[in-house]
Design a protein around this motif. Structure first.
Motif, PDB file in Angstrom:
ATOM      1  N   ASN B 123       0.829  -1.201   0.000  1.00 12.34           N
ATOM      2  CA  ASN B 123       0.000   0.000   0.000  1.00 12.34           C
ATOM      3  C   ASN B 123       0.872   1.262   0.000  1.00 12.34           C
ATOM      4  O   ASN B 123       2.057   1.203   0.270  1.00 12.34           O
ATOM      5  CB  ASN B 123      -0.903  -0.042   1.236  1.00 12.34           C
ATOM      6  CG  ASN B 123      -2.058   0.931   1.132  1.00 12.34           C
ATOM      7  OD1 ASN B 123      -2.223   1.601   0.110  1.00 12.34           O
ATOM      8  ND2 ASN B 123      -2.854   1.006   2.172  1.00 12.34           N
ATOM      9  N   MET B 124       0.223   2.375  -0.300  1.00 19.40           N
ATOM     10  CA  MET B 124       0.858   3.696  -0.345  1.00 19.40           C
ATOM     11  C   MET B 124       1.941   3.748  -1.425  1.00 19.40           C
ATOM     12  O   MET B 124       3.001   4.360  -1.234  1.00 19.40           O
ATOM     13  CB  MET B 124       1.424   4.079   1.034  1.00 19.40           C
ATOM     14  CG  MET B 124       0.313   4.096   2.073  1.00 19.40           C
ATOM     15  SD  MET B 124       0.840   4.661   3.664  1.00 19.40           S
ATOM     16  CE  MET B 124      -0.347   3.809   4.720  1.00 19.40           C
ATOM     17  N   ALA B 125       1.646   3.088  -2.541  1.00 18.18           N
ATOM     18  CA  ALA B 125       2.579   3.089  -3.661  1.00 18.18           C
ATOM     19  C   ALA B 125       2.766   4.496  -4.211  1.00 18.18           C
ATOM     20  O   ALA B 125       3.805   4.815  -4.794  1.00 18.18           O
ATOM     21  CB  ALA B 125       2.072   2.154  -4.749  1.00 18.18           C
ATOM     22  N   ASP B 126       1.782   5.349  -4.006  1.00 20.38           N
ATOM     23  CA  ASP B 126       1.890   6.721  -4.515  1.00 20.38           C
ATOM     24  C   ASP B 126       2.967   7.514  -3.784  1.00 20.38           C
ATOM     25  O   ASP B 126       3.401   8.552  -4.257  1.00 20.38           O
ATOM     26  CB  ASP B 126       0.530   7.426  -4.401  1.00 20.38           C
ATOM     27  CG  ASP B 126      -0.009   7.414  -2.981  1.00 20.38           C
ATOM     28  OD1 ASP B 126       0.014   6.333  -2.356  1.00 20.38           O
ATOM     29  OD2 ASP B 126      -0.436   8.481  -2.497  1.00 20.38           O
ATOM     30  N   GLN B 127       3.392   7.020  -2.607  1.00 22.69           N
ATOM     31  CA  GLN B 127       4.424   7.718  -1.838  1.00 22.69           C
ATOM     32  C   GLN B 127       5.841   7.363  -2.298  1.00 22.69           C
ATOM     33  O   GLN B 127       6.808   7.955  -1.837  1.00 22.69           O
ATOM     34  CB  GLN B 127       4.297   7.337  -0.353  1.00 22.69           C
ATOM     35  CG  GLN B 127       2.985   7.707   0.269  1.00 22.69           C
ATOM     36  CD  GLN B 127       2.962   9.167   0.657  1.00 22.69           C
ATOM     37  OE1 GLN B 127       3.872   9.663   1.279  1.00 22.69           O
ATOM     38  NE2 GLN B 127       1.927   9.861   0.230  1.00 22.69           N
ATOM     39  N   MET B 128       5.947   6.323  -3.175  1.00 19.47           N
ATOM     40  CA  MET B 128       7.270   5.799  -3.501  1.00 19.47           C
ATOM     41  C   MET B 128       8.193   6.835  -4.124  1.00 19.47           C
ATOM     42  O   MET B 128       9.343   6.986  -3.709  1.00 19.47           O
ATOM     43  CB  MET B 128       7.152   4.570  -4.403  1.00 19.47           C
ATOM     44  CG  MET B 128       6.747   3.334  -3.618  1.00 19.47           C
ATOM     45  SD  MET B 128       6.239   1.967  -4.647  1.00 19.47           S
ATOM     46  CE  MET B 128       7.724   1.592  -5.542  1.00 19.47           C
ATOM     47  N   ALA B 129       7.669   7.558  -5.113  1.00 21.15           N
ATOM     48  CA  ALA B 129       8.504   8.546  -5.785  1.00 21.15           C
ATOM     49  C   ALA B 129       8.955   9.619  -4.795  1.00 21.15           C
ATOM     50  O   ALA B 129      10.126  10.001  -4.746  1.00 21.15           O
ATOM     51  CB  ALA B 129       7.729   9.177  -6.938  1.00 21.15           C
ATOM     52  N   LEU B 130       8.008  10.052  -3.990  1.00 24.09           N
ATOM     53  CA  LEU B 130       8.269  11.110  -3.014  1.00 24.09           C
ATOM     54  C   LEU B 130       9.357  10.701  -2.018  1.00 24.09           C
ATOM     55  O   LEU B 130      10.192  11.505  -1.612  1.00 24.09           O
ATOM     56  CB  LEU B 130       6.964  11.395  -2.260  1.00 24.09           C
ATOM     57  CG  LEU B 130       6.920  12.665  -1.417  1.00 24.09           C
ATOM     58  CD1 LEU B 130       6.841  13.884  -2.297  1.00 24.09           C
ATOM     59  CD2 LEU B 130       5.728  12.601  -0.476  1.00 24.09           C
ATOM     60  N   ILE B 133      11.775   5.616  -3.108  1.00 25.63           N
ATOM     61  CA  ILE B 133      11.814   4.160  -2.955  1.00 25.63           C
ATOM     62  C   ILE B 133      11.512   3.494  -4.294  1.00 25.63           C
ATOM     63  O   ILE B 133      10.600   3.908  -5.018  1.00 25.63           O
ATOM     64  CB  ILE B 133      10.768   3.690  -1.920  1.00 25.63           C
ATOM     65  CG1 ILE B 133      11.068   4.306  -0.558  1.00 25.63           C
ATOM     66  CG2 ILE B 133      10.718   2.170  -1.838  1.00 25.63           C
ATOM     67  CD1 ILE B 133       9.992   4.083   0.480  1.00 25.63           C
ATOM     68  N   SER B 134      12.302   2.469  -4.649  1.00 23.66           N
ATOM     69  CA  SER B 134      11.938   1.673  -5.821  1.00 23.66           C
ATOM     70  C   SER B 134      11.966   0.196  -5.457  1.00 23.66           C
ATOM     71  O   SER B 134      12.778  -0.241  -4.647  1.00 23.66           O
ATOM     72  CB  SER B 134      12.880   1.960  -6.990  1.00 23.66           C
ATOM     73  OG  SER B 134      14.196   1.679  -6.598  1.00 23.66           O
ATOM     74  N   LEU B 135      11.030  -0.571  -6.032  1.00 30.68           N
ATOM     75  CA  LEU B 135      10.894  -1.983  -5.699  1.00 30.68           C
ATOM     76  C   LEU B 135      11.048  -2.833  -6.952  1.00 30.68           C
ATOM     77  O   LEU B 135      10.592  -2.449  -8.025  1.00 30.68           O
ATOM     78  CB  LEU B 135       9.505  -2.262  -5.099  1.00 30.68           C
ATOM     79  CG  LEU B 135       9.187  -1.679  -3.736  1.00 30.68           C
ATOM     80  CD1 LEU B 135       7.728  -1.927  -3.400  1.00 30.68           C
ATOM     81  CD2 LEU B 135      10.080  -2.273  -2.671  1.00 30.68           C
ATOM     82  N   ASP B 136      11.699  -3.991  -6.778  1.00 28.46           N
ATOM     83  CA  ASP B 136      11.810  -4.937  -7.876  1.00 28.46           C
ATOM     84  C   ASP B 136      10.709  -5.992  -7.694  1.00 28.46           C
ATOM     85  O   ASP B 136      10.909  -7.003  -7.013  1.00 28.46           O
ATOM     86  CB  ASP B 136      13.196  -5.581  -7.847  1.00 28.46           C
ATOM     87  CG  ASP B 136      13.431  -6.445  -9.071  1.00 28.46           C
ATOM     88  OD1 ASP B 136      12.444  -6.894  -9.676  1.00 28.46           O
ATOM     89  OD2 ASP B 136      14.610  -6.675  -9.400  1.00 28.46           O
ATOM     90  N   ILE B 137       9.552  -5.723  -8.284  1.00 26.78           N
ATOM     91  CA  ILE B 137       8.373  -6.569  -8.032  1.00 26.78           C
ATOM     92  C   ILE B 137       8.594  -8.019  -8.494  1.00 26.78           C
ATOM     93  O   ILE B 137       8.294  -8.946  -7.723  1.00 26.78           O
ATOM     94  CB  ILE B 137       7.111  -5.954  -8.679  1.00 26.78           C
ATOM     95  CG1 ILE B 137       6.822  -4.576  -8.075  1.00 26.78           C
ATOM     96  CG2 ILE B 137       5.906  -6.876  -8.514  1.00 26.78           C
ATOM     97  CD1 ILE B 137       6.476  -4.593  -6.611  1.00 26.78           C
TER      98      ILE B 137
END
Lengths: 77, 701
Positions: B123-130, B133-137
């Motif tokens: 959740n809160m994927a919209d906060q990632m750029a801010l 954070i980057s994830l290797d799904i």
């Protein structure tokens, strides 16, 4: 330098070396309090207790009494 | 397959946005109730996944792991271990949050070990750029042996993808993602040998804690040559947790990247202000002050409107329905009773609104942190602040909220003193009495005097709670070790859907819960006020008219006399008169006595009761609102008003301290597992209330 978590200074970073398994509740271990994890004192409450800590990225507060059972190694002042 | 909905269980750590996701999936199609026999909230809702597929979504209590610390967490484990439970899910959705992924994944790896199809929501994927954070799904999905939905429950992104994953849950892997039995191979091999048909991790959960699980009881399994002591079990639990973290740390090292330079730390800056050693307290007091001023000021407009509307409805009914007993019952019994509940919806809704804003924003944890040291001096915990604040809405959920206080003594004291805080049910009584005896003036230009009085009553409640905690702390002599741990979540702007639904849900529960009691009680009261056992009642007209001093009275005054004579000789009048000697020293007449007795069912009954009693005797169209009727009430002998400053203050104090709520007593019994504590509350608090009210009236009169 080796010390216990209740003696950390504000914004001092350390690594958890060991803790007293009899007094530290499982809940705290599950929240990240375990050997090798980082620990940092974020803030102390008014009157010096409880302590607001960042353990392994989790922000939580515990009382000094419990923090004194966590042995840490300071890595950065 | 079209007909049976897919059963989905939402599981996750607190503060991951699990409830936001639940609200997003189900919207208004949700029901909140209790699990049978225990006071844990059960939330289910339906959700349409595709054109012909539906899901029944169950929102389980937030938990940090499958090792239970509380009743709420126990429930999660018992459900997930019991395939025969009607709520047993087809698929579990584990909700995690991008910033705390490491800790959140601990629970995920445990649930994976139960071999139930599991979807991972980040959740809160919209906060990632801010936050940089980057994830290797793909890497995460491969290692965790699951499918991942990256969502934002607030911005409603990724919900469609999640629904697709739920529809296709049968294709999900049910393989565990790490081998937990490595921590003690001998022990687990022994277990496997003795119970070849049971799932290993399930056995371990049953052994390592006190979950209630049918024939597979802890004692039976532990009754083996290789069984372990509690200390050894805890060591193993520690080992298990370490192993899981190792797995997660290794995985996130390659699959999660954080660019620290991009991270903006709002938390840090806000914490500096909100937990400042002086500023923190000033802000906290300011917030409390704002809440109570606005509860009184803002809600007065809709309240006056509701009051007037019900009064005209009552008048309209008595004029337009055929006259008779039914007309009287509706106009004098039912309508005043209902209005006694409805009128307080604005204030109660405002209170619930503020409390859920404080909790949603993450501020409540800071208050716990700020107050812990101070509260400990009184034998309480920082965590007692949450029950004490939510006790201003209702003591029942507040007492349930004490469950996360780890120390039994601190918890018991919190439970015992919480009923002193001013709950919503006292507001009706306070509001109407304050309006009667305190002038509607402003001092210093902005402080409303009535609002200030209300705030003083709230402070008085807190003060009493603290004082009695101090006394209890001295009296109660049992030692228990304190385990104080609280998460300090990120600050969030409260999500309007969560707050809105919470306010609607809680207000509804209050109105219908109290409503049932109030309406039935007003009907009973109306009957008891409208009929009498003796000839005096039946012959009221004759008796009054025949008295010589009444011969010269005007028609209206004569009717008044007859009505009050009838009331005194009705069933309720006789009961009221018999208790009058007890309450007279406090400045009350027998009608107020009836109100007080009825209030032991629930305090908010008072206003409705008074409304019913007064409207039975009244014929004057002018006096149709409750407030006006109370103001017009006079002593029959002296002609002085009943509600004076002295009797009003005495009544306010009585309601501030007395333990007058059966539901609270029942909850205390459930939570403390004995009748001892609720009985102590009932007698000590009410006795003290009587004493204080007595002293206040005698001094002021």
């Amino acid at each position: 330098m080796q010390t216990t978590a209740d003696l950390l200074q504000k914004e001092q970073k350390a690594i958890i070396l060991s803790f007293n398994l009899d007094t530290i509740p499982l809940k705290l271990i599950e929240m990240g309090c375990m050997e090798g994890h980082s620990i940092e004192l974020v803030q102390t409450a008014p009157f010096g207790d409880p302590l607001y800590l960042n353990i392994n990225g989790t922000h939580l507060a515990i009382r000094k009494e419990m923090a004194s059972d966590i042995v840490v190694e300071i890595i950065e002042n | 397959m079209k007909d049976s909905p897919i059963k989905v269980a939402l599981v996750g750590n607190p503060n991951t946005g699990k409830t936001s996701l639940f609200n997003q999936l189900t919207g208004l199609k949700q029901q909140v109730g209790n699990y049978p026999g225990i006071t844990v909230e059960r939330k289910v809702g339906s959700c349409s996944l595709s054109q012909n597929k539906k899901a029944m979504v169950l929102d389980l209590p937030g938990t940090y792991s499958l090792n239970a610390n509380s009743l709420d967490e126990n429930l999660v484990i018992e459900l997930l271990l019991n395939k025969n439970d009607k709520d047993y899910p087809d698929v579990v959705v584990v909700v995690t949050e991008v910033e705390n992924l490491k800790r959140n994944l601990l629970l995920f790896t445990q649930i994976k070990d139960l071999e139930i199809p599991t979807v991972l929501v980040i959740n809160m994927a919209d906060q990632m750029a801010l936050k940089g954070i980057s994830l290797d799904i793909p890497k995460l999905e491969a290692a965790l042996k699951t499918k991942i939905a990256l969502i934002s429950s607030r911005k409603a992104t990724g919900i469609a993808e999640l629904k697709d994953l739920i529809v296709n849950y049968e294709t999900l892997s049910t393989e565990p993602c790490l081998n937990a039995s490595d921590i003690d191979l001998d022990y687990f091999n022994n277990l496997r040998r003795i119970y070849p048909n049971q799932q290993l991790y399930k056995l371990w959960l049953v052994i390592s804690q006190d979950v209630n699980f049918g024939e597979l009881s802890k004692n039976v399994i532990q009754n083996n040559s290789f069984s372990k002591s509690d200390d050894e079990l805890k060591k193993l639990q520690h080992k298990e947790t370490v192993k899981r973290y190792q797995f997660i740390n290794d995985l996130l090292k390659i699959a999660k990247k954080v660019d620290v330079t991009k991270a903006k730390d709002l938390r840090n800056r806000l914490d500096k202000i909100l937990t400042h050693k002086i500023g923190g307290y000033v802000i906290f007091l300011g917030i409390l002050f704002l809440i109570f001023q606005s509860v009184f000021e803002w809600s007065s407009v809709p309240m006056d409107f509701i009051d007037e509307s019900f009064a005209s409805l009552s008048t309209w009914i008595s004029e337009h329905l055929p006259a008779g007993k039914l007309n009287d019952l509706i106009a004098q019994g039912v309508i005043p009773g209902i209005s006694g509940v409805v009128i307080f919806i604005p204030q109660i809704a405002f209170l619930f609104l503020f409390i859920s804003l404080l909790e949603e924003s993450g501020y409540m944890s800071r208050v716990v942190f700020l107050m812990d040291k101070t509260m400990r001096r009184f034998g309480l915990s920082g965590k007692s602040v949450v029950p004490l604040i939510s006790g201003t809405a209702c003591a029942i959920p507040a007492i349930m909220a004490t469950r996360n206080i780890e120390n039994w003594k601190e918890r018991l004291i919190t439970i015992l003193v919480t009923p002193f805080t001013t709950c919503a049910a006292r507001i009706p009584v306070y509001t109407i009495l304050i309006a009667l005896i305190i002038p509607d003036k402003r001092i210093l230009g902005f402080l409303n005097l009535q609002g200030l009085t209300l705030m003083l009553l709230y402070l008085l409640g807190f003060f009493m709670a603290i004082i009695s905690a101090m006394i209890l702390n001295k009296i109660l002599q049992f030692k228990s070790k304190s385990f104080f741990v609280i998460e300090m979540p990120n600050y969030k702007i409260p999500y309007y859907k969560n707050v809105g639904l919470n306010v609607i849900e809680k207000t509804k529960a209050f109105v219908f819960g109290a409503g049932k009691i109030i309406v039935s009680l007003s009907i009973i009261l109306w009957f008891m006020a409208s009929y009498g056992p003796t000839d005096n009642f039946a012959n009221a007209e004759k008796n009054i008219a025949s008295e010589p001093q009444n011969q010269s009275l005007a028609e209206d005054d004569l009717q008044d006399k007859i009505a009050s004579y009838k009331l005194e000789n009705s069933y309720i009048g006789i009961i009221g008169k018999s208790i009058e000697p007890v309450i007279k020293p406090l400045g009350y007449d027998w009608k107020i006595g009836i109100g007080i007795v009825a209030s032991f069912a629930a305090r908010e009954v008072f206003v409705g009761t008074m409304a019913t009693i007064y409207s039975v005797g009244s014929h004057d169209e002018e006096e149709n609102t409750i407030k006006k009727r109370m103001r017009a009430e006079v002593h029959p002998a002296s002609g002085k008003p009943i509600y004076t400053f002295a009797s009003g203050i005495s009544l306010l104090l009585f309601y501030a301290f007395a333990m007058q709520c059966m539901s609270t007593l029942a909850v205390v019994k459930k939570e403390t597992n004995s009748w001892k504590w609720p009985m102590i509350q009932l007698f000590v608090m009410s006795g003290f209330a009587y004493l204080v009210a007595f002293v206040a009236f005698q001094l002021l009169d």
